[in-house]
Design an enzyme around this catalytic site. Structure first.
Site, short mmCIF file in Angstrom:
data_model
loop_
_atom_site.label_atom_id
_atom_site.label_comp_id
_atom_site.label_asym_id
_atom_site.label_seq_id
_atom_site.Cartn_x
_atom_site.Cartn_y
_atom_site.Cartn_z
N ARG A 104 0.86 -1.19 0.00
CA ARG A 104 0.00 0.00 0.00
C ARG A 104 0.89 1.24 0.00
O ARG A 104 1.58 1.52 0.98
CB ARG A 104 -0.90 0.00 1.24
CG ARG A 104 -1.69 1.26 1.36
CD ARG A 104 -2.64 1.31 2.56
NE ARG A 104 -3.25 2.62 2.57
CZ ARG A 104 -3.28 3.43 3.62
NH1 ARG A 104 -2.81 3.04 4.79
NH2 ARG A 104 -3.82 4.62 3.53
N ASN B 198 -7.41 1.68 9.82
CA ASN B 198 -6.10 1.98 10.39
C ASN B 198 -6.32 2.10 11.89
O ASN B 198 -7.19 2.87 12.32
CB ASN B 198 -5.57 3.33 9.91
CG ASN B 198 -5.36 3.40 8.40
OD1 ASN B 198 -5.48 2.40 7.70
ND2 ASN B 198 -5.04 4.58 7.91
N TYR C 243 -4.30 2.12 15.86
CA TYR C 243 -3.06 2.11 16.64
C TYR C 243 -3.30 1.89 18.13
O TYR C 243 -2.60 1.14 18.78
CB TYR C 243 -2.29 3.42 16.42
CG TYR C 243 -1.73 3.52 15.03
CD1 TYR C 243 -0.45 3.10 14.75
CD2 TYR C 243 -2.50 4.00 13.96
CE1 TYR C 243 0.08 3.16 13.47
CE2 TYR C 243 -1.98 4.08 12.67
CZ TYR C 243 -0.69 3.65 12.43
OH TYR C 243 -0.19 3.69 11.16
N GLU D 26 -3.52 -0.11 8.24
CA GLU D 26 -2.36 0.38 9.00
C GLU D 26 -2.45 -0.10 10.43
O GLU D 26 -3.53 -0.12 11.03
CB GLU D 26 -2.32 1.91 9.08
CG GLU D 26 -1.85 2.61 7.85
CD GLU D 26 -1.78 4.13 8.04
OE1 GLU D 26 -1.51 4.61 9.15
OE2 GLU D 26 -2.01 4.82 7.04
C1 BGC Z 1 -1.29 7.88 9.02
C2 BGC Z 1 0.17 7.71 8.69
C3 BGC Z 1 0.99 7.97 9.94
C4 BGC Z 1 0.62 6.92 10.97
C5 BGC Z 1 1.39 7.03 12.28
C6 BGC Z 1 -1.71 7.30 10.33
O1 BGC Z 1 -2.52 8.24 10.98
O2 BGC Z 1 -2.09 7.44 7.97
O3 BGC Z 1 0.49 8.59 7.65
O4 BGC Z 1 2.36 7.99 9.69
O5 BGC Z 1 -0.74 7.05 11.28
O6 BGC Z 1 1.12 8.23 12.92
#
Ligand code: BGC
Length: 460
Positions: free
Chosen positions: A80, A290, A292, A363
């Site tokens: 990607r 995405n 985290y 992500e």
């Molecule tokens: C984004 C990336 C970024 C990653 C880590 C996501 O919000 O799409 O571009 O580097 O998080 O912060």
């Protein structure tokens, strides 16, 4: 690794890595590329940590063959990346820059030769500067320009690219770019940024239609989502967390998947015609998430502004983001809470049921800021731990019935981490920014083994 063995996934599960144009390409003035909102933003004093810019970044524009080699060796099925809109249309509309398309021709053909499926994003925040100066995503016209651009790129590549992403994380561009002034274009409009969210969603829907019209298929979006936890059971905290949840998550997923905005947001949104919602909910083939870490949200705390990645948010907002205690943290100071990924995915299934298409994790990753030791090896065990635990959490969601088809790690390379510049390292491959030397980290070799174990006879 403290876990016995790799998490095990179905044989056709797609393993990938992610990057984005402005974060890795460099060569901002080469090949006829026009300036983007990020070129202008990084030039403003004080915006980016250490005054860093994406001018050179990982020099991927010149070193892409080496990066394709690294991916081939890694064993990923898919890559990607994102197209830089202003490489292809330097002014964001009108004339197409043949050199820009030619760069991506070389990249796409190189990937296909290496047996890697190109899975690009059309737009990852680098709005052509001319469009930004005309209001950017606050201007409805940008959605139309995006559809024209989607038609150009789709028309050129549909026969070679089998999986497409329209837009990356409208939430972050809206909140951090137009709402809080942390990302380009650097506006601090608070809730007045919400029209940008609507226009990004409209651009997504028009983009899906434009891509399909030129024969592209297997189209999705990459949206950022975080499980949202209330800071307490007190009514004010519950209300604040619910509002945040709607603004960070459901305003972006509901209109795409159900054709309407969350009712709770009606007071904050301008009247939206049904015809727009019909466009935004144009069917997609898959939904990219995405993710985290989760968010802990409470009522605003008097006199204390909420912080996002060390930046103060407007203290007048009706919610505040709180520290999540009791978990390990990445070097970006983000909490590591793998079970929140299971909760998020199961929550998606409960919220959307049959309307939820297959999911890809587009992500997931961690900033672990270690470099090579004296022996040249990069020992980033904490990235391995992060990824391993999140893959177990992902598998738990799949076991609970969520249809997840693939996982794209963020990121292949250390890269330009937006407002944090080069201070945060998310890569499986270390970049020495003085020389552009690439060094695969321990996590790279771990991911390679994980992919092998999931493809090979050892698969449990
Ligand atoms: C984004 C990336 C970024 C990653 C880590 C996501 O919000 O799409 O571009 O580097 O998080 O912060």
């Amino acid at each position: 690794m403290d876990k016995p063995g790799f998490p095990s996934f179905p044989p056709d599960f797609v393993w990938g890595v992610s990057t984005a144009s402005y974060q890795i390409e460099g060569a901002v003035k080469e090949g006829g590329r026009g300036p983007s909102s990020w070129d202008a933003f990084v030039a403003e004093p004080g915006r980016i940590a250490n005054g860093d810019t994406g001018e050179v970044a990982c020099d991927h524009y010149h070193r892409y063959p080496e990066d394709i080699g690294l991916m081939k060796e890694l064993g990923v099925d898919a890559y990607r990346f994102s197209f830089s809109w202003s490489r292809i249309q330097p002014d964001g509309s009108g004339a197409v820059n043949a050199d820009g398309l030619a760069f991506y021709d070389r990249l796409v053909d190189g990937l296909l030769d290496a047996g890697i499926t190109p899975s690009p994003t059309l737009f990852h925040w680098d709005t052509p500067l001319e469009l930004e100066q005309a209001g950017g995503w606050l201007n409805r016209d940008t959605a139309r320009r995006f559809a024209d651009y989607a038609e150009i790129v789709g028309g050129h590549f549909a026969d070679r690219i089998p999986r497409w992403i329209t837009i990356n994380e409208p939430v972050v561009l809206t909140m951090l770019g137009y709402g809080a002034g942390i990302h380009a274009p650097g506006l601090s409009l608070g809730f007045d940024a919400l029209p940008a969210a609507h226009h990004l969603l409209l651009g997504h829907g028009l983009g899906v239609q434009a891509l399909r019209a030129v024969g592209a298929s297997t189209i999705g979006i990459a949206n950022n989502h975080a499980a949202t936890w209330p800071a307490s059971e007190h009514e004010e905290d519950l209300q604040a967390a619910s509002l945040y949840d709607n603004i960070a998550n459901w305003i972006f997923a509901d209109p795409i998947l159900t054709g309407s905005y969350p009712e709770e947001l009606a007071p904050f949104l301008p009247p939206v015609p049904d015809s727009d919602l019909a466009i935004i909910s144009t069917p997609i083939d898959w939904y990219g998430i995405n993710s985290y870490n989760p968010a802990l949200v409470g009522a605003p705390t008097a006199g204390e502004a909420a912080l996002v990645d060390g930046h103060e948010l407007d203290a007048s907002l009706p919610f505040s983001l709180r520290e999540i205690e009791g978990y390990p943290r990445t070097d970006f100071d983000w909490p590591v809470v793998p079970e929140a990924l299971t909760e998020l995915l199961v929550g998606f299934k409960e919220r959307y049921g049959e309307k939820l298409p297959p999911i890809y994790i587009t992500e997931n990753g961690a900033a672990i800021n270690v470099g090579p030791d004296a022996d040249g090896r990069v020992r980033d065990q904490r990235r391995i731990d992060y990824t391993d635990s999140h893959l177990h959490a992902l598998k738990a969601a799949m076991d609970a019935g969520v249809d997840v088809r693939g996982y794209f790690h963020w990121s292949l390379l250390d890269n330009f981490e937006w407002a944090a510049g080069y201070s945060q390292r998310f890569g499986l491959v270390h970049i020495d920014y003085a020389t552009a030397k690439r060094t695969p980290k321990d996590s790279y070799f771990w991911y390679q083994e994980l992919i092998k174990a999931n493809k090979g006879p050892l698969q449990q």
